[in-house]
Design an enzyme around this catalytic site. Sequence first.
Site, PDB file in Angstrom:
ATOM      1  N   ASP A  67      41.494 -59.062 -14.812  1.00 49.03           N
ATOM      2  CA  ASP A  67      41.002 -60.382 -14.374  1.00 49.03           C
ATOM      3  C   ASP A  67      41.659 -60.845 -13.068  1.00 49.03           C
ATOM      4  O   ASP A  67      41.319 -61.913 -12.557  1.00 49.03           O
ATOM      5  CB  ASP A  67      41.163 -61.442 -15.484  1.00 49.03           C
ATOM      6  CG  ASP A  67      42.583 -61.572 -16.001  1.00 49.03           C
ATOM      7  OD1 ASP A  67      43.277 -60.546 -16.115  1.00 49.03           O
ATOM      8  OD2 ASP A  67      43.014 -62.704 -16.297  1.00 49.03           O
ATOM      9  N   HIS A  68      42.567 -60.027 -12.525  1.00 46.35           N
ATOM     10  CA  HIS A  68      43.229 -60.385 -11.264  1.00 46.35           C
ATOM     11  C   HIS A  68      42.919 -59.414 -10.130  1.00 46.35           C
ATOM     12  O   HIS A  68      43.294 -59.677  -8.993  1.00 46.35           O
ATOM     13  CB  HIS A  68      44.743 -60.504 -11.470  1.00 46.35           C
ATOM     14  CG  HIS A  68      45.084 -61.591 -12.435  1.00 46.35           C
ATOM     15  ND1 HIS A  68      45.514 -62.841 -12.053  1.00 46.35           N
ATOM     16  CD2 HIS A  68      44.972 -61.627 -13.787  1.00 46.35           C
ATOM     17  CE1 HIS A  68      45.671 -63.596 -13.135  1.00 46.35           C
ATOM     18  NE2 HIS A  68      45.351 -62.888 -14.194  1.00 46.35           N
ATOM     19  N   ASP A 213      50.015 -65.108 -14.070  1.00 47.88           N
ATOM     20  CA  ASP A 213      50.268 -64.986 -15.511  1.00 47.88           C
ATOM     21  C   ASP A 213      51.763 -64.841 -15.826  1.00 47.88           C
ATOM     22  O   ASP A 213      52.429 -63.949 -15.316  1.00 47.88           O
ATOM     23  CB  ASP A 213      49.522 -63.773 -16.061  1.00 47.88           C
ATOM     24  CG  ASP A 213      48.012 -63.931 -15.938  1.00 47.88           C
ATOM     25  OD1 ASP A 213      47.570 -64.871 -15.255  1.00 47.88           O
ATOM     26  OD2 ASP A 213      47.292 -63.113 -16.546  1.00 47.88           O
ATOM     27  N   HIS A 271      43.489 -70.650 -15.027  1.00 46.07           N
ATOM     28  CA  HIS A 271      43.563 -69.461 -15.898  1.00 46.07           C
ATOM     29  C   HIS A 271      43.315 -69.855 -17.359  1.00 46.07           C
ATOM     30  O   HIS A 271      43.979 -69.389 -18.283  1.00 46.07           O
ATOM     31  CB  HIS A 271      44.925 -68.759 -15.743  1.00 46.07           C
ATOM     32  CG  HIS A 271      44.959 -67.353 -16.251  1.00 46.07           C
ATOM     33  ND1 HIS A 271      45.402 -67.027 -17.516  1.00 46.07           N
ATOM     34  CD2 HIS A 271      44.614 -66.173 -15.683  1.00 46.07           C
ATOM     35  CE1 HIS A 271      45.329 -65.715 -17.683  1.00 46.07           C
ATOM     36  NE2 HIS A 271      44.855 -65.167 -16.580  1.00 46.07           N
TER      37      HIS A 271
HETATM   38 ZN   LIG Z   1      45.120 -63.073 -16.322  1.00 42.03          ZN
HETATM   39 ZN   LIG Z   2      47.670 -60.904 -17.126  1.00 42.55          ZN
END
Ligand SMILES: [Zn+2]
Ligand SMILES: [Zn+2]
Length: 311
Positions: A67-68, A213, A271
């Site tokens: 997701d990054h 994160d 996030h």
């Molecule tokens: Zn993430």
């Molecule tokens: Zn992560």
Amino acid sequence: MSSFDLTILGCSSATPTSFRNPTAQILNISERFFLIDCGEGTQMAMRRFKVKFSKINHIFISHLHGDHFFGLVGLLSSFHLLGRTNSLEVFGPKGLKEIVEIQFKYSDTRLRYQLNFIELDTTVSQTIFEDNKVEVKTIPLSHRIPCNGYLFMEKPLPKGLKKSKVQFYNIPIANLPGIKRGDDFITEEGKVISNADLTVDPPPPRSYAFCSDTIYLESIVPLIKGVDLLYHEATFMQDMQDRAKETYHSTTIDAANIALRAEAKKLVIGHYSARYRDLDPMLAEAKTVFPETELALDGKAFSVAQQEWRS
Ligand SMILES: [Zn+2]
Ligand SMILES: [Zn+2]
């Protein structure tokens, strides 16, 4: 007045939702455009929010959860197809270069531009980029895999000269650089003219901290002390703090506590877990600890205004 603007291109965690792309942001400091993380769909978000592809020369990836960075290969490929020739720097943890190169190897893609990877230590804060206006440092975070946040800081400006005083005391040009750095001036008669009499102070440098994160981590507080704008992930609300700990993520209250301790001027949370459709309860919860909190939303922009020059 020079720009210092953050645009959110994606604010979702893990899986995208109808209205939220995974993490990506654009930071514009004095017309330098930094892309921070590059989740799936980033290049479409850049189109939607009118980010010029050709302006991006530096990309910062926090960690190798999809997701990054799942949008990175697509974006790099589009740069190539659009005829890019300027070199591009990509900062990220070890492994990113190998992942990207293997995809280009098997698709027999030979980029027209020079792509430079800078693989980063994620255990200690380091200066990784510097030019005459901006410095970027890493913020080591604690997540399930190696992860860095990034701190973007304007370089301090030199003091400004009071032109009338420079003329009045007939100060030679050779003395001016020293006076801009803080020197006093001594006249031919030996009289000391104090620096404060001759100069105005520049606006304080502006700063932005991107904390991707991470589990709640107080060790980052000294690194980001007094930051103007702090982005901190808030994947869960506080009633899910056990789940946050298990997955090395933060809650709304965690993010707000970091902002409070760091004496940040403003906090932006993001996030969000896809379980939260309505984000207002998250905002309200964070505000109980840190009132100057705002929600990251796709397409939303945050600016840090430059303060005045002061005599
Ligand atoms: Zn993430
Ligand atoms: Zn992560």
